[in-house]
Write an enzyme that holds these catalytic residues in place. Sequence first.
Site, PDB file in Angstrom:
ATOM      1  N   HIS A  67       0.754  -1.362  -0.051  1.00  0.00           N
ATOM      2  CA  HIS A  67       0.012  -0.047   0.010  1.00  0.00           C
ATOM      3  C   HIS A  67       0.724   1.261  -0.029  1.00  0.00           C
ATOM      4  CE1 HIS A  67      -4.013  -2.030   1.619  1.00  0.00           C
ATOM      5  NE2 HIS A  67      -3.205  -2.842   0.595  1.00  0.00           N
TER       6      HIS A  67
ATOM      7  N   GLU B 242     -13.293   1.582  -4.615  1.00  0.00           N
ATOM      8  CA  GLU B 242     -14.115   2.757  -4.496  1.00  0.00           C
ATOM      9  C   GLU B 242     -13.611   3.672  -5.763  1.00  0.00           C
ATOM     10  OE1 GLU B 242     -13.221   4.821  -0.803  1.00  0.00           O
ATOM     11  OE2 GLU B 242     -14.671   3.628   0.300  1.00  0.00           O
TER      12      GLU B 242
ATOM     13  N   TYR C  68     -12.169  10.993   3.422  1.00  0.00           N
ATOM     14  CA  TYR C  68     -12.814   9.800   2.852  1.00  0.00           C
ATOM     15  C   TYR C  68     -13.016   8.418   3.556  1.00  0.00           C
ATOM     16  CZ  TYR C  68     -12.939  13.176  -0.976  1.00  0.00           C
ATOM     17  OH  TYR C  68     -13.157  14.244  -1.762  1.00  0.00           O
TER      18      TYR C  68
END
Length: 397
Positions: A174, A270, A280
């Site tokens: 990530h 998303e 978010y």
Amino acid sequence: MAAAGLVLIAACSSTKSSTVSGPAVETLPPNSPQYKPAFEGQTRVGSVKTETVYTTNIITQALVKPWSMAALPDGRFLVTEKLGSMRIVSTNGTVSNKITGIPAADTAGQGGLLGLALDPDFASNRMIYFVFSEPVATGNHAAVAKARLSNNETALENVTVIYRVTPTYRGDKHNGGKLAFNKDGNLLVTSGERSDLATRPLAQDNSTSLGKILLITKTGQAVTDPLMLPKPNDRPEIFSSGHRNPLGIAIHPTTGDIWEAEMGPKGGDEINIIRRGVNYGWPVITYGVEYSGATIGEGLTQKDGYEQPVYYWDPSISPGGIAFYTGRNIPEWENNLFVGSLSGKHIIRLVLDGNKVLGEERLMSAENQRFRDVGMGKDGKLYAITDEGRMYSIGRD
Ligand SMILES: [Ca+2]
């Protein structure tokens, strides 16, 4: 979910309209059936089908884990390869030797040489910007570097790291790592939260730049808004917060809005429209669950103060890079959003109406490739690269 009957899409200034009709392209059961969308059209919209007859061509399969690409002014592509190299690919399939001068990256796991953007003035200054996992004694971090592409295209010159995501962490997941220039000529940088439970909450901690969209100048300085100044302990380069692993970012060709695709947990991928100062949600709210199936946090999909995604996929499709179609090769695609799907092994076409997704189509499924990035060619065709090493062109010959 989709409105009954036939809905005509008024696609901005398109010369041709596509039709949306049910059922949704997704036929598999959701990963998290307990969660319901916040509004109609937030997931599993009706299907849309391209009416134009087009062809897909494998330009090359000689790339090694290509990760990001950018069209050069003459129509060739500059491509990063995850293991630390950069090459120029011509649309006739010619692949250059590795460009030299690229700093060594930590290529373990999801790290390596990642996103790429050309300077808006590349044609005159030959400057490029790229992200790599910079190895240091205490682990690694995503670093943004700038460099000049030499006149003979064989080397990077004056490589300078202009920004480092903080904190450094010993992990291999990530990183985010995508780049896009906004309409003001500043650089948007996507940053992941490094995946582990130790770092995941930092997506909500604005004293760190993990799990954020960042906005910096070409020299790496924070770009702030005098009307929305950061709190004293906040990093001033943070543009938005609460992101998991954003691997796609693109500027809408007519509105200038920033659209983002984010790899969510299982069932929570998303699409977001990114605005300054907005949170978010990750990991406070999500439509996904842990890979084990366990709920994340309190199992919330909505909460005041946390923005909803414009669209989400459940089950996961693993979104990579995104691009708006701005060519004239296939007029009915004008201003549609294309999304590379990694685990889904297809390219998604989303037909939009303002901030809403109206229709979804899946392209290239028969190719059985993990689509890492998509982008516009100067010839008006859509291009895509895959983890398996291919580059495709998609359009009318
Ligand atoms: Ca979210």
